[in-house]
Design a protein around this motif. Structure first.
Motif, PDB file in Angstrom:
ATOM      1  N   ALA A  42       0.815  -1.217   0.000  1.00 49.62           N
ATOM      2  CA  ALA A  42       0.000   0.000   0.000  1.00 49.62           C
ATOM      3  C   ALA A  42       0.848   1.266   0.000  1.00 49.62           C
ATOM      4  CB  ALA A  42      -0.938  -0.011   1.203  1.00 49.62           C
ATOM      5  N   ASP A  43       2.002   1.234   0.695  1.00 44.86           N
ATOM      6  CA  ASP A  43       2.821   2.441   0.795  1.00 44.86           C
ATOM      7  C   ASP A  43       3.467   2.830  -0.524  1.00 44.86           C
ATOM      8  OD1 ASP A  43       4.464   0.062   1.231  1.00 44.86           O
ATOM      9  OD2 ASP A  43       6.116   1.466   1.521  1.00 44.86           O
ATOM     10  N   LYS A  44       3.465   1.901  -1.496  1.00 51.80           N
ATOM     11  CA  LYS A  44       4.071   2.238  -2.795  1.00 51.80           C
ATOM     12  C   LYS A  44       3.044   2.400  -3.907  1.00 51.80           C
ATOM     13  CE  LYS A  44       7.404  -0.954  -2.452  1.00 51.80           C
ATOM     14  NZ  LYS A  44       7.454  -1.198  -1.008  1.00 51.80           N
ATOM     15  N   GLN A  45       1.758   2.355  -3.566  1.00 49.16           N
ATOM     16  CA  GLN A  45       0.727   2.567  -4.577  1.00 49.16           C
ATOM     17  C   GLN A  45       0.826   3.956  -5.200  1.00 49.16           C
ATOM     18  OE1 GLN A  45      -1.361   0.468  -5.881  1.00 49.16           O
ATOM     19  NE2 GLN A  45      -1.076  -1.289  -4.528  1.00 49.16           N
ATOM     20  N   LYS A  46       1.345   4.906  -4.435  1.00 47.20           N
ATOM     21  CA  LYS A  46       1.454   6.281  -4.947  1.00 47.20           C
ATOM     22  C   LYS A  46       2.444   6.402  -6.094  1.00 47.20           C
ATOM     23  CE  LYS A  46       4.663   7.553  -1.148  1.00 47.20           C
ATOM     24  NZ  LYS A  46       4.410   6.404  -0.268  1.00 47.20           N
ATOM     25  N   TYR A  47       3.258   5.377  -6.299  1.00 45.51           N
ATOM     26  CA  TYR A  47       4.223   5.398  -7.394  1.00 45.51           C
ATOM     27  C   TYR A  47       3.710   4.650  -8.629  1.00 45.51           C
ATOM     28  CZ  TYR A  47       7.293   6.555  -3.450  1.00 45.51           C
ATOM     29  OH  TYR A  47       7.853   7.136  -2.337  1.00 45.51           O
ATOM     30  N   ALA A  48       2.450   4.240  -8.627  1.00 46.73           N
ATOM     31  CA  ALA A  48       1.922   3.374  -9.689  1.00 46.73           C
ATOM     32  C   ALA A  48       2.056   4.007 -11.072  1.00 46.73           C
ATOM     33  CB  ALA A  48       0.466   3.012  -9.404  1.00 46.73           C
ATOM     34  N   ASP A  49       1.705   5.280 -11.200  1.00 52.63           N
ATOM     35  CA  ASP A  49       1.779   5.929 -12.521  1.00 52.63           C
ATOM     36  C   ASP A  49       3.214   5.936 -13.042  1.00 52.63           C
ATOM     37  OD1 ASP A  49      -0.927   6.357 -12.478  1.00 52.63           O
ATOM     38  OD2 ASP A  49      -0.794   8.470 -11.886  1.00 52.63           O
ATOM     39  N   ALA A  50       4.158   6.254 -12.165  1.00 52.12           N
ATOM     40  CA  ALA A  50       5.562   6.262 -12.575  1.00 52.12           C
ATOM     41  C   ALA A  50       6.018   4.855 -12.952  1.00 52.12           C
ATOM     42  CB  ALA A  50       6.429   6.816 -11.445  1.00 52.12           C
ATOM     43  N   TYR A  51       5.604   3.861 -12.175  1.00 53.72           N
ATOM     44  CA  TYR A  51       5.986   2.478 -12.455  1.00 53.72           C
ATOM     45  C   TYR A  51       5.498   2.045 -13.832  1.00 53.72           C
ATOM     46  CZ  TYR A  51       5.838  -2.615 -12.367  1.00 53.72           C
ATOM     47  OH  TYR A  51       5.986  -3.939 -12.696  1.00 53.72           O
ATOM     48  N   TYR A  52       4.239   2.323 -14.140  1.00 49.86           N
ATOM     49  CA  TYR A  52       3.698   1.870 -15.419  1.00 49.86           C
ATOM     50  C   TYR A  52       4.281   2.644 -16.596  1.00 49.86           C
ATOM     51  CZ  TYR A  52       0.609  -1.331 -13.062  1.00 49.86           C
ATOM     52  OH  TYR A  52       0.125  -2.379 -12.310  1.00 49.86           O
ATOM     53  N   ALA A  53       4.771   3.850 -16.358  1.00 47.43           N
ATOM     54  CA  ALA A  53       5.497   4.568 -17.413  1.00 47.43           C
ATOM     55  C   ALA A  53       6.796   3.839 -17.734  1.00 47.43           C
ATOM     56  CB  ALA A  53       5.771   6.007 -16.979  1.00 47.43           C
ATOM     57  N   TYR A  54       7.487   3.344 -16.708  1.00 47.68           N
ATOM     58  CA  TYR A  54       8.697   2.556 -16.938  1.00 47.68           C
ATOM     59  C   TYR A  54       8.366   1.247 -17.656  1.00 47.68           C
ATOM     60  CZ  TYR A  54      11.441   5.547 -13.789  1.00 47.68           C
ATOM     61  OH  TYR A  54      12.098   6.605 -13.195  1.00 47.68           O
ATOM     62  N   VAL A  55       7.269   0.607 -17.262  1.00 49.77           N
ATOM     63  CA  VAL A  55       6.867  -0.647 -17.907  1.00 49.77           C
ATOM     64  C   VAL A  55       6.555  -0.404 -19.384  1.00 49.77           C
ATOM     65  CG1 VAL A  55       5.059  -2.424 -17.991  1.00 49.77           C
ATOM     66  CG2 VAL A  55       6.048  -1.755 -15.793  1.00 49.77           C
ATOM     67  N   ASP A  56       5.900   0.708 -19.681  1.00 47.42           N
ATOM     68  CA  ASP A  56       5.602   1.033 -21.075  1.00 47.42           C
ATOM     69  C   ASP A  56       6.893   1.187 -21.880  1.00 47.42           C
ATOM     70  OD1 ASP A  56       3.569   1.935 -23.155  1.00 47.42           O
ATOM     71  OD2 ASP A  56       4.886   3.685 -23.095  1.00 47.42           O
ATOM     72  N   TRP A  57       7.869   1.871 -21.282  1.00 41.56           N
ATOM     73  CA  TRP A  57       9.180   1.990 -21.945  1.00 41.56           C
ATOM     74  C   TRP A  57       9.774   0.610 -22.177  1.00 41.56           C
ATOM     75  CZ3 TRP A  57      13.808   0.151 -20.026  1.00 41.56           C
ATOM     76  CH2 TRP A  57      14.951   0.464 -20.764  1.00 41.56           C
ATOM     77  N   GLY A 100       8.425 -11.412  -8.360  1.00 41.29           N
ATOM     78  CA  GLY A 100       8.451 -10.472  -9.466  1.00 41.29           C
ATOM     79  C   GLY A 100       8.931 -11.163 -10.733  1.00 41.29           C
ATOM     80  N   ASN A 101       9.445 -10.384 -11.670  1.00 45.22           N
ATOM     81  CA  ASN A 101      10.071 -10.904 -12.886  1.00 45.22           C
ATOM     82  C   ASN A 101      10.919  -9.790 -13.485  1.00 45.22           C
ATOM     83  OD1 ASN A 101       8.278  -9.193 -14.323  1.00 45.22           O
ATOM     84  ND2 ASN A 101       6.762 -10.820 -14.488  1.00 45.22           N
ATOM     85  N   GLY A 102      11.523 -10.038 -14.616  1.00 47.60           N
ATOM     86  CA  GLY A 102      12.377  -9.033 -15.213  1.00 47.60           C
ATOM     87  C   GLY A 102      11.668  -7.721 -15.470  1.00 47.60           C
ATOM     88  N   GLU A 103      10.422  -7.792 -15.906  1.00 46.75           N
ATOM     89  CA  GLU A 103       9.677  -6.570 -16.226  1.00 46.75           C
ATOM     90  C   GLU A 103       9.468  -5.684 -15.007  1.00 46.75           C
ATOM     91  OE1 GLU A 103       6.162  -6.399 -19.129  1.00 46.75           O
ATOM     92  OE2 GLU A 103       5.175  -6.133 -17.178  1.00 46.75           O
ATOM     93  N   THR A 104       9.364  -6.275 -13.825  1.00 45.13           N
ATOM     94  CA  THR A 104       9.161  -5.465 -12.616  1.00 45.13           C
ATOM     95  C   THR A 104      10.397  -4.651 -12.265  1.00 45.13           C
ATOM     96  OG1 THR A 104       9.817  -7.290 -11.139  1.00 45.13           O
ATOM     97  CG2 THR A 104       7.470  -7.109 -11.689  1.00 45.13           C
ATOM     98  N   MET A 105      11.492  -4.893 -12.939  1.00 48.69           N
ATOM     99  CA  MET A 105      12.714  -4.110 -12.774  1.00 48.69           C
ATOM    100  C   MET A 105      12.869  -3.077 -13.897  1.00 48.69           C
ATOM    101  SD  MET A 105      14.415  -5.223 -10.033  1.00 48.69           S
ATOM    102  CE  MET A 105      12.778  -5.102  -9.301  1.00 48.69           C
ATOM    103  N   ALA A 106      11.768  -2.728 -14.555  1.00 50.19           N
ATOM    104  CA  ALA A 106      11.810  -1.819 -15.701  1.00 50.19           C
ATOM    105  C   ALA A 106      12.440  -0.476 -15.350  1.00 50.19           C
ATOM    106  CB  ALA A 106      10.396  -1.611 -16.253  1.00 50.19           C
ATOM    107  N   LEU A 120      20.717  -7.087 -18.839  1.00 46.57           N
ATOM    108  CA  LEU A 120      20.166  -8.443 -18.875  1.00 46.57           C
ATOM    109  C   LEU A 120      19.252  -8.627 -17.671  1.00 46.57           C
ATOM    110  CD1 LEU A 120      20.210 -11.202 -20.375  1.00 46.57           C
ATOM    111  CD2 LEU A 120      21.916 -11.938 -18.695  1.00 46.57           C
ATOM    112  N   LEU A 121      18.011  -9.049 -17.930  1.00 43.51           N
ATOM    113  CA  LEU A 121      16.998  -9.191 -16.873  1.00 43.51           C
ATOM    114  C   LEU A 121      16.440 -10.611 -16.880  1.00 43.51           C
ATOM    115  CD1 LEU A 121      15.979  -6.086 -18.418  1.00 43.51           C
ATOM    116  CD2 LEU A 121      15.525  -5.972 -15.968  1.00 43.51           C
ATOM    117  N   PRO A 122      17.032 -11.518 -16.109  1.00 45.20           N
ATOM    118  CA  PRO A 122      16.498 -12.879 -16.031  1.00 45.20           C
ATOM    119  C   PRO A 122      15.213 -12.950 -15.199  1.00 45.20           C
ATOM    120  CG  PRO A 122      18.840 -12.796 -15.455  1.00 45.20           C
ATOM    121  CD  PRO A 122      18.316 -11.392 -15.421  1.00 45.20           C
ATOM    122  N   ASP A 123      14.377 -13.925 -15.527  1.00 48.86           N
ATOM    123  CA  ASP A 123      13.307 -14.377 -14.629  1.00 48.86           C
ATOM    124  C   ASP A 123      13.892 -15.518 -13.807  1.00 48.86           C
ATOM    125  OD1 ASP A 123      11.567 -12.605 -15.819  1.00 48.86           O
ATOM    126  OD2 ASP A 123      10.449 -14.115 -16.940  1.00 48.86           O
TER     127      ASP A 123
END
Length: 310
Positions: A42-57, A100-106, A120-123
């Motif tokens: 819950a304490d990191k939900q405020k970063y959701a928009d920034a996180y998904y911008a990285y995922v989009d990249w 997590g997985n590699g994408e969560t380290m976007a 290099l981002l392994p799962d």
């Protein structure tokens, strides 16, 4: 006399059966793979928009699929490789966190990409597209990372300098990897909020999240781990591996981390005899150090690299 013995024995059998059932449930809850990425705290939900911008990249950047044991479905490991924007002799291998997985380290992939690294981002085992029924909390994963390192070396057309980086379970994975015999191309390590040992982390969470004592649950879970994964929890620690480490290492940890307590960072730092730095990020919770101030995080990483990554 027999009646009294039976009266004493039956409750003990009941307690033992309950403990065994609870331990089996806890092992499956903690170690069994899940085929989705759980919601962040819950304490990191405020970063959701920034996180998904990285995922989009991440989803749109040019990348390649790499494999270990590609033609063996039961042992196949999968990674994504993002080449640097211009040819580079620097490669970072990034280890993701628990479930997590590699994408969560976007976000980290983009940071290092902007710093001129191949990424290099392994799962890990039991995560993402990689095989594995169980999560090994870094201990078996370290052996896979030895193979990923060798693959980076083999695929490079010139001498390559390798940085190892991980967050949370990924940080502990890199700490555990640090004690192995690493090739000279591995120049440095950065571990963000890694735990000191699987046993200590499980015992801590037993008390904090489930209000359960260490005994008899942890020894029973450890026995299940030995049977299914090949090791007792107390046999493997980040600190023991760090005592053998010879690479410069930067430890990062949030001051207010209540998932992997900050004291573990001090334990890991104290165990290390190689060149080392420790950055405790004020007011940061678990794995929040980057999100609180990405620019400051990159500056701190860059300063470490300028000193040790040569």
């Amino acid at each position: 006399m027999k009646k009294r013995t039976l009266t004493l024995t039956l409750p003990l059998i009941g307690i033992a059966a309950t403990s065994l059932a609870a331990s089996e449930h806890l092992f499956n809850f903690a170690f069994k793979r899940v085929n989705y990425v759980p919601e962040t705290s819950a304490d990191k939900q405020k970063y959701a928009d920034a996180y998904y911008a990285y995922v989009d990249w991440y989803q749109h950047v040019t990348k390649e699929k790499w494999y270990l044991h590609e033609h063996d479905p039961k042992n196949r490991m999968v990674a994504e490789y993002i080449p640097a924007a211009t040819p580079s002799q620097q490669t970072v291998i990034i280890s993701h966190g628990y479930k997590g997985n590699g994408e969560t380290m976007a976000n980290f992939a983009q940071m290092y990409h902007h710093l001129g690294f191949n990424v290099l981002l392994p799962d890990d085992r039991g995560h993402g597209e990689s095989a594995g029924e169980y999560i090994s909390f870094g201990w078996l994963d370290r052996l896979d990372y030895l193979q990923w390192i060798q693959q980076v070396i083999d695929r490079s057309t010139a001498d390559v300098n390798i940085l190892l980086f991980g967050v949370s379970m990924g940080g502990a994975t890199m700490e555990m990897l640090s004690g192995e015999t690493l090739p000279p191309q591995v120049k440095a390590i950065i571990a963000d909020c890694g735990y000191s040992s699987i046993e200590a982390e499980l015992t801590y969470l037993l008390k904090r999240q489930f209000h359960l004592p260490k005994y008899p649950i942890e020894p029973l879970v450890s026995t299940i781990s030995k049977r299914r994964l090949g090791y007792y929890l107390g046999d493997v620690t980040s600190t023991d591996q760090l005592r053998k480490n010879t690479r410069p290492i930067l430890f990062i940890h949030g001051e207010k981390d209540v998932y992997v307590p900050v004291g573990m960072a001090y334990e890991n730092y104290a165990a290390t005899h190689a060149p080392k730095q420790l950055w405790i990020v004020k007011n940061a919770s678990h794995a929040e150090s980057f999100w609180m101030n990405p620019e400051r995080y990159q500056q701190r990483v860059t300063a470490f690299l300028q000193t040790y990554f040569k």
